[in-house]
Design a protein around this motif. Structure first.
Motif, PDB file in Angstrom:
ATOM      1  N   GLY A 121       0.720  -1.259  -0.031  1.00 41.08           N
ATOM      2  CA  GLY A 121      -0.109   0.087  -0.066  1.00 41.08           C
ATOM      3  C   GLY A 121       1.010   1.380  -0.138  1.00 41.08           C
ATOM      4  N   ASP A 122       0.308   2.352   0.046  1.00 40.93           N
ATOM      5  CA  ASP A 122       1.090   3.721   0.381  1.00 40.93           C
ATOM      6  C   ASP A 122       1.869   3.953   1.415  1.00 40.93           C
ATOM      7  N   ASN A 123       2.538   2.990   1.878  1.00 39.85           N
ATOM      8  CA  ASN A 123       3.502   3.256   2.997  1.00 39.85           C
ATOM      9  C   ASN A 123       5.080   3.601   2.724  1.00 39.85           C
ATOM     10  N   GLU A 124       5.615   4.175   3.579  1.00 40.29           N
ATOM     11  CA  GLU A 124       7.360   3.931   2.959  1.00 40.29           C
ATOM     12  C   GLU A 124       7.879   2.816   2.755  1.00 40.29           C
ATOM     13  N   PRO A 125       8.419   2.717   1.544  1.00 40.49           N
ATOM     14  CA  PRO A 125       9.173   1.413   0.981  1.00 40.49           C
ATOM     15  C   PRO A 125      10.253   0.781   2.139  1.00 40.49           C
ATOM     16  N   LEU A 126      11.002   1.492   2.554  1.00 44.47           N
ATOM     17  CA  LEU A 126      11.910   0.908   3.514  1.00 44.47           C
ATOM     18  C   LEU A 126      11.228   0.706   4.887  1.00 44.47           C
ATOM     19  N   GLU A 127      10.027   0.974   5.326  1.00 42.83           N
ATOM     20  CA  GLU A 127       9.370   0.525   6.447  1.00 42.83           C
ATOM     21  C   GLU A 127       9.104  -0.960   6.272  1.00 42.83           C
ATOM     22  N   VAL A 128       8.931  -1.563   5.063  1.00 46.37           N
ATOM     23  CA  VAL A 128       8.481  -2.930   4.814  1.00 46.37           C
ATOM     24  C   VAL A 128       9.710  -3.527   4.002  1.00 46.37           C
ATOM     25  N   LEU A 129      10.529  -2.813   3.408  1.00 39.24           N
ATOM     26  CA  LEU A 129      11.556  -3.696   2.265  1.00 39.24           C
ATOM     27  C   LEU A 129      12.785  -3.396   2.802  1.00 39.24           C
ATOM     28  N   PRO A 130      13.631  -4.319   2.843  1.00 40.52           N
ATOM     29  CA  PRO A 130      14.906  -4.282   3.153  1.00 40.52           C
ATOM     30  C   PRO A 130      15.858  -3.535   2.386  1.00 40.52           C
ATOM     31  N   ILE A 131      16.963  -2.955   2.899  1.00 43.88           N
ATOM     32  CA  ILE A 131      17.667  -2.179   2.064  1.00 43.88           C
ATOM     33  C   ILE A 131      18.375  -2.736   0.878  1.00 43.88           C
ATOM     34  N   SER A 132      18.438  -4.176   0.876  1.00 45.47           N
ATOM     35  CA  SER A 132      18.786  -4.928  -0.269  1.00 45.47           C
ATOM     36  C   SER A 132      18.100  -4.436  -1.701  1.00 45.47           C
ATOM     37  N   VAL A 133      16.696  -4.271  -1.373  1.00 49.02           N
ATOM     38  CA  VAL A 133      15.904  -4.132  -2.537  1.00 49.02           C
ATOM     39  C   VAL A 133      16.289  -2.857  -3.216  1.00 49.02           C
ATOM     40  N   LYS A 134      16.333  -1.857  -2.119  1.00 53.47           N
ATOM     41  CA  LYS A 134      17.019  -0.681  -2.935  1.00 53.47           C
ATOM     42  C   LYS A 134      18.101  -0.540  -3.509  1.00 53.47           C
TER      43      LYS A 134
ATOM     44  N   VAL B 223      16.666 -14.579  -8.903  1.00 55.44           N
ATOM     45  CA  VAL B 223      16.908 -14.163  -7.618  1.00 55.44           C
ATOM     46  C   VAL B 223      15.823 -13.694  -7.010  1.00 55.44           C
ATOM     47  N   PRO B 224      15.085 -14.414  -5.951  1.00 49.91           N
ATOM     48  CA  PRO B 224      13.918 -13.761  -5.157  1.00 49.91           C
ATOM     49  C   PRO B 224      14.326 -13.084  -4.082  1.00 49.91           C
ATOM     50  N   LEU B 225      13.823 -11.761  -3.923  1.00 50.14           N
ATOM     51  CA  LEU B 225      14.285 -10.565  -2.983  1.00 50.14           C
ATOM     52  C   LEU B 225      13.096 -10.633  -1.922  1.00 50.14           C
ATOM     53  N   VAL B 226      13.688 -10.282  -0.701  1.00 55.68           N
ATOM     54  CA  VAL B 226      12.550 -10.424   0.567  1.00 55.68           C
ATOM     55  C   VAL B 226      11.793  -9.293   0.271  1.00 55.68           C
ATOM     56  N   GLY B 227      10.504  -9.422   0.806  1.00 54.09           N
ATOM     57  CA  GLY B 227       9.417  -8.392   0.637  1.00 54.09           C
ATOM     58  C   GLY B 227       8.212  -8.949   1.293  1.00 54.09           C
ATOM     59  N   PRO B 228       7.068  -8.189   1.307  1.00 49.67           N
ATOM     60  CA  PRO B 228       5.700  -8.455   1.899  1.00 49.67           C
ATOM     61  C   PRO B 228       4.981  -9.383   1.178  1.00 49.67           C
ATOM     62  N   SER B 229       4.404 -10.488   1.579  1.00 51.13           N
ATOM     63  CA  SER B 229       3.466 -11.443   0.917  1.00 51.13           C
ATOM     64  C   SER B 229       2.218 -11.356   1.765  1.00 51.13           C
ATOM     65  N   SER B 230       1.116 -10.789   1.120  1.00 52.99           N
ATOM     66  CA  SER B 230       0.017 -10.780   2.208  1.00 52.99           C
ATOM     67  C   SER B 230      -0.516 -11.961   2.514  1.00 52.99           C
ATOM     68  N   ILE B 231      -0.106 -12.919   1.453  1.00 52.14           N
ATOM     69  CA  ILE B 231      -0.623 -14.395   1.528  1.00 52.14           C
ATOM     70  C   ILE B 231      -0.120 -14.809   3.119  1.00 52.14           C
ATOM     71  N   LEU B 232       1.008 -14.868   3.044  1.00 54.48           N
ATOM     72  CA  LEU B 232       1.789 -15.243   4.160  1.00 54.48           C
ATOM     73  C   LEU B 232       1.618 -14.680   5.539  1.00 54.48           C
ATOM     74  N   LEU B 233       1.575 -13.240   5.247  1.00 50.68           N
ATOM     75  CA  LEU B 233       1.250 -12.503   6.669  1.00 50.68           C
ATOM     76  C   LEU B 233       0.100 -12.729   7.256  1.00 50.68           C
ATOM     77  N   ALA B 234      -0.851 -12.982   6.076  1.00 48.04           N
ATOM     78  CA  ALA B 234      -2.343 -13.228   6.841  1.00 48.04           C
ATOM     79  C   ALA B 234      -2.343 -14.535   7.417  1.00 48.04           C
ATOM     80  N   LEU B 235      -1.606 -15.551   6.831  1.00 47.47           N
ATOM     81  CA  LEU B 235      -1.659 -16.807   7.240  1.00 47.47           C
ATOM     82  C   LEU B 235      -0.822 -16.752   8.688  1.00 47.47           C
TER      83      LEU B 235
END
Length: 238
Positions: free
Chosen positions: A16-29, A119-131
């Motif tokens: 959603g519309d939150n700051e990227p680095l609140e939920v994504l690791p610096i490696s994504v940047k 190479v899969p990067l770490v980030g939020p999955s709504s499916i797994l977070l919900a589970l």
């Protein structure tokens, strides 16, 4: 001398519309900073996200391939030609993680066929977070995507998923188009057994996040408005 192949990075975004680095690791940047070629569903929103997480990026230097319902399957191999020439490519999700309830799996499959490292990067999955937050069975579950729109077909599918959950002790996860969320919850309450547990998780990672698990009968008294709020539904019958 043979050119080393580029890599295909699977790049997650926010839910959603939150700051990227609140939920994504610096490696994504870091990966985005060093990638100029992207496979995206919507170029406008992709550029907006890239600008937000890497404001120093020169947008005119970027190249985009469009992957959506209008994309021809025959075009997909060409998206990975930069990798064959030694250039890294990023597969960028619209929300959450690429290839999971999101376009991209066909491109990833082609990458494997062509010997390109994925190479899969770490980030939020709504499916797994919900589970994770549902209190249901995290060792036995199934993601079912969207259920049928037709009323009778939807009823049959909900009953089938409830039966599977009971027979195999398996949590059943599914989603709905956000503007039909309230109707989905109404159907769940009217179709499933009253003691079947139901989790509703919406606006995950956002300030308006709402996650509750309770029997179907108790959801009849729901006062939470789910309209146009991205939601995950999970059911489990014991």
């Amino acid at each position: 001398m043979k050119t080393s192949l580029g890599k295909l990075y699977l790049i997650p975004t926010t839910l959603g519309d939150n700051e990227p680095l609140e939920v994504l690791p610096i490696s994504v940047k870091t990966i985005i900073e060093n990638t100029k070629t992207f496979i995206v569903e919507n170029e406008k929103t992709a550029r907006r996200f890239i600008k937000r997480i890497c404001p120093e990026t020169i947008q005119s230097d970027l190249e985009f391939f469009h992957l959506n319902k209008f994309t021809s399957e025959s075009d997909l191999p060409s998206f990975l030609e930069p990798c064959l020439n030694g250039t890294n490519v990023g597969l960028l999700s619209e929300a959450g993680c690429p290839s999971v309830a999101d376009p991209g799996s066909d491109v990833v499959n082609i990458a494997h066929q062509q010997g390109i490292q994925v190479v899969p990067l770490v980030g939020p999955s709504s499916i797994l977070l919900a589970l994770m937050s549902s209190g249901m069975n995290g060792q036995g579950f199934s993601f079912n995507g969207y259920l049928p729109i037709d009323k009778s077909e939807r009823k049959q599918e909900l009953k089938r998923l409830e039966r599977l959950s009971f027979d195999y002790n398996q949590s059943q996860i599914f989603i709905e188009t956000p503007y039909r969320n309230n109707k989905m919850l109404e159907d769940i309450c009217s179709i499933l057994s009253k003691n079947t547990m139901v989790c509703v998780a919406c606006d995950i990672t956002l300030p308006t996040e709402f996650i509750k698990t309770k029997p179907a009968s108790e959801w009849l008294k729901n006062t939470e408005d789910l309209h146009k709020r991205p939601s995950i539904f999970i059911i489990h019958k014991s």
